[in-house]
Design an enzyme around this catalytic site. Structure first.
Site, mmCIF file in Angstrom:
data_model
loop_
_atom_site.group_PDB
_atom_site.id
_atom_site.type_symbol
_atom_site.label_atom_id
_atom_site.label_comp_id
_atom_site.label_asym_id
_atom_site.label_seq_id
_atom_site.Cartn_x
_atom_site.Cartn_y
_atom_site.Cartn_z
ATOM 1 N N ASP A 305 0.824 -1.199 0.000
ATOM 2 C CA ASP A 305 0.000 0.000 0.000
ATOM 3 C C ASP A 305 0.863 1.256 0.000
ATOM 4 O O ASP A 305 1.962 1.273 0.564
ATOM 5 C CB ASP A 305 -0.895 -0.019 1.244
ATOM 6 C CG ASP A 305 -1.801 1.190 1.333
ATOM 7 O OD1 ASP A 305 -2.674 1.323 0.455
ATOM 8 O OD2 ASP A 305 -1.632 2.006 2.258
ATOM 9 N N GLU A 356 0.539 -0.377 -5.100
ATOM 10 C CA GLU A 356 -0.379 0.732 -5.314
ATOM 11 C C GLU A 356 0.481 1.988 -5.421
ATOM 12 O O GLU A 356 1.036 2.457 -4.423
ATOM 13 C CB GLU A 356 -1.374 0.864 -4.151
ATOM 14 C CG GLU A 356 -2.415 1.937 -4.406
ATOM 15 C CD GLU A 356 -2.744 2.783 -3.183
ATOM 16 O OE1 GLU A 356 -3.705 3.547 -3.260
ATOM 17 O OE2 GLU A 356 -2.034 2.693 -2.166
#
Length: 637
Positions: A305, A356
């Site tokens: 993330d 991401e």
């Protein structure tokens, strides 16, 4: 925690140099020679006590520090299984604070943050066949279609409590299998104190969140997924951590896990602290965490993330400190991510590493020898933003903004992309995917089917957040279950049928994924902004293995619309998004299309199907003739 014999000094030296990638085997809690051994890294603490149920949380068990490593240790027989514990740290200013164990594998149910003393046995796994197939498979040339799930809000009990993984095994796995997804991806499952963070503000980097059940429950869940031919991916957050004072921040009173520079340590946008990714001990901690999850739970992939926050010093809001060159590159983050991917791929060559990341300044996928970060896939945030903006637009305006649909093809092969319509797009007033669509309710569902068909035909692996498969109208709420009652409505039910059909079609049609890592998988047929028609070829390995994709982006039916094709013969419809079965109006699809010899867009032949209003057609060759003197038409990207 397990019974083991370790070389303490060797393990601690590896921790200090950032080369111990299994540091949980030395730090934290362990059983050794019939005693409980606790170790915690707090190099600048004045004193550290072990406190817990076993000594009434009093400062009676003073730990001893190894000065070379900064690790405090105590051996005791007082604790018993099920007891809670923490470390009471006397920091550099003399104040005392009870801190959690950063290496604990179990915690009490929130809001408590104490670790739990509980042994975990060695599981006898039964997923060898699945894992063997993954070793022999090239994921770049296989279908990957991910169902993204927030485990505690996918479905809830009548009491409002989330299902544990023991319960999800009997509900979620059959659903994912029925819907024909290849993988399930979970938002972070690690321990975290605030549900509203969705799991992205972690406190326990080695612990399954207690309200999901036990680690053994999750092991059983993953095994059941593998036996059902479903891969499991988990989100992981190595860039930042929860700011609660009793967790990791300023653990011994000084910057321990975070940067010494407060501009870099404090993340203002998210209210968290950033890891000092250049510190060897932090690198050891984080890489050990990733390997722990992969090894302990047989994960097939992790999604890292917020990579941009680790790469760029000015990504956060407010003041920032330039690097030694005067720029915004976070060199510590860049080299840590390369080290992370290198170690994980060395240990687990077949693990899927997904990032991401929202910028184009750094190559994310590809070998680190080329300067890339070594990831397998990168979320295509540019495609997502462009395409959602386009589908919210009044069709009258779309011909003037057609580049929003076509531009992503220009860079589709710069990275190995994953097309994600994720949880981030259906919260904070952004509206659900269905609610974003222009028009009345019928047209919204037509466009959602259109969007998914275009997404599946576009190069890149796929991800869809839960609820999107049936077009849930309400935004996602992290503390409530999905609106399963929607499926009593015919539109939602037919949308779910459509998504299942599309998922099956995607896996079945090799042209949609077999050459996804090569620009030769795409050949342009027609780009007509005036008519808002898009047509292209998706090509598989074999010359005859291809699909004709035709996308109509306005609510106007195009009757007998000329479409150029590469070969003479017959083409049959295998998908029409406006079929009545899916919620459309077409009781029957197009008949088999026969070519006429007509040069068009550098192709020698054309067909004239009727293209539904706001519809998408997939056509495949039924009976064609490939001549050596064929005209090689169409534009390759």
């Amino acid at each position: 925690m397990g019974k083991q014999k370790i070389d303490e000094q060797q393990e601690l030296h590896g921790f200090l140099t950032g080369e111990n990638f299994y540091v949980q085997q030395i730090l934290g809690l362990h059983e050794e020679d019939g005693k409980y051994v606790f170790r915690v890294w707090a190099p600048n603490a004045q004193k550290v006590w072990l406190v817990g149920d076993f000594n009434d949380w009093e400062n009676t068990l003073l730990m001893e520090q190894d000065r070379d490593s900064g690790v405090w240790l105590i051996e005791t027989t007082l604790p018993k299984q099920g007891d809670l514990y923490k470390f009471n740290v006397q920091r550099t200013d003399g104040t005392q604070i009870m801190k959690l164990d950063p290496f604990a594998t179990r915690f009490e149910t929130r809001p408590g943050t104490a670790a739990v003393i509980q042994s975990m046995g060695d599981k006898k796994w039964r997923d060898g066949l699945w894992r063997g197939r993954q070793k022999r498979s090239n994921h770049l040339k296989r279908p990957i279609n991910i169902y993204e799930v927030h485990a505690s809000s996918w479905r809830q009990k009548e009491t409002g409590e989330p299902y544990t993984f023991h319960e999800l095994k009997d509900h979620l796995i059959p659903y994912v299998k029925k819907m024909q997804y290849t993988h399930v991806e979970f938002m972070p499952l690690m321990e975290h104190p605030l549900g509203a963070s969705w799991g992205y503000q972690l406190t326990g980097f080695f612990a399954l969140a207690s309200y999901y059940g036990t680690p053994e429950d999750f092991q059983e869940f993953v095994e059941a997924c593998h036996l059902a031919n479903i891969g499991v991916i988990v989100d992981w957050v190595p860039g930042h951590f929860c700011a609660n004072e009793d967790t990791l921040p300023y653990y011994d009173g000084t910057p321990t896990f975070e940067y010494a520079d407060s501009n870099r340590a404090k993340n203002r946008r998210w209210g968290v602290h950033n890891f000092d990714l250049g510190k060897p001990q932090v690198q050891s901690f984080l890489i050990s965490s990733a390997l722990y999850w992969i090894d302990t739970f047989h994960l097939d992939g992790i999604r890292v993330d917020a990579v941009s926050n680790m790469l760029y010093l000015d990504y956060d809001e407010g003041p920032w400190t330039p690097n030694h060159e005067g720029g915004n590159r976070n060199f510590e983050g860049y080299y840590f991510l390369q080290k992370l991917s290198s170690v994980l791929k060395q240990k687990h060559p077949n693990i899927l590493l997904i990032a991401e990341e929202s910028t184009s300044q750094t190559q994310i996928t590809g070998p680190i020898t080329t300067g890339a970060l070594g990831f397998d896939y990168k979320w295509n945030m540019g495609w997502m933003n462009d395409i959602l903006r386009f589908y919210q637009m009044d069709p009258i305006e779309r011909k003037h903004h057609f580049h929003l649909v076509t531009f992503s093809f220009m860079y589709a092969f710069n990275e190995n992309y994953l097309l994600a319509l994720s949880h981030d797009e259906v919260v904070h007033g952004k509206k659900s995917l269905m609610h974003k669509m222009w028009g009345d309710r019928y047209k919204q569902f037509s466009q959602l089917r259109n969007l998914y068909a275009f997404m599946y035909a576009h190069p890149g692996k796929k991800l869809l957040f839960m609820g999107g498969e049936w077009g849930q109208f309400l935004e996602w709420k992290h503390d409530q279950g999905l609106e399963w009652v929607d499926l009593q409505d015919s539109f939602n039910y037919q949308m779910q049928i459509y998504t299942k059909h599309l998922n099956h079609l995607y896996k079945e049609q090799r042209a949609l994924w077999e050459m996804e890592d090569s620009s030769t998988t795409i050949r342009w047929i027609d780009d007509s902004p005036e008519d808002s028609i898009l047509a292209f070829i998706r090509q598989g390995h074999r010359k005859k293995d291809f699909l004709i994709i035709i996308v109509n982006l306005v609510p106007v039916e195009r009757v007998n619309y000329p479409i150029a094709v590469p070969y003479e013969g017959e083409y049959e419809e295998i998908l029409n998004t406006e079929r009545a079965t899916f919620g459309g109006t077409w009781e029957e699809g197009n008949p088999v299309c026969e070519t006429t010899e007509q040069t068009m867009n550098a192709f020698s032949y054309q067909i004239t199907p009727t293209i539904p209003a706001l519809g998408v057609l997939y056509l495949r060759p039924k009976k064609i003739q490939i001549r050596k003197t064929e005209v090689k038409g169409g534009k390759e990207l």
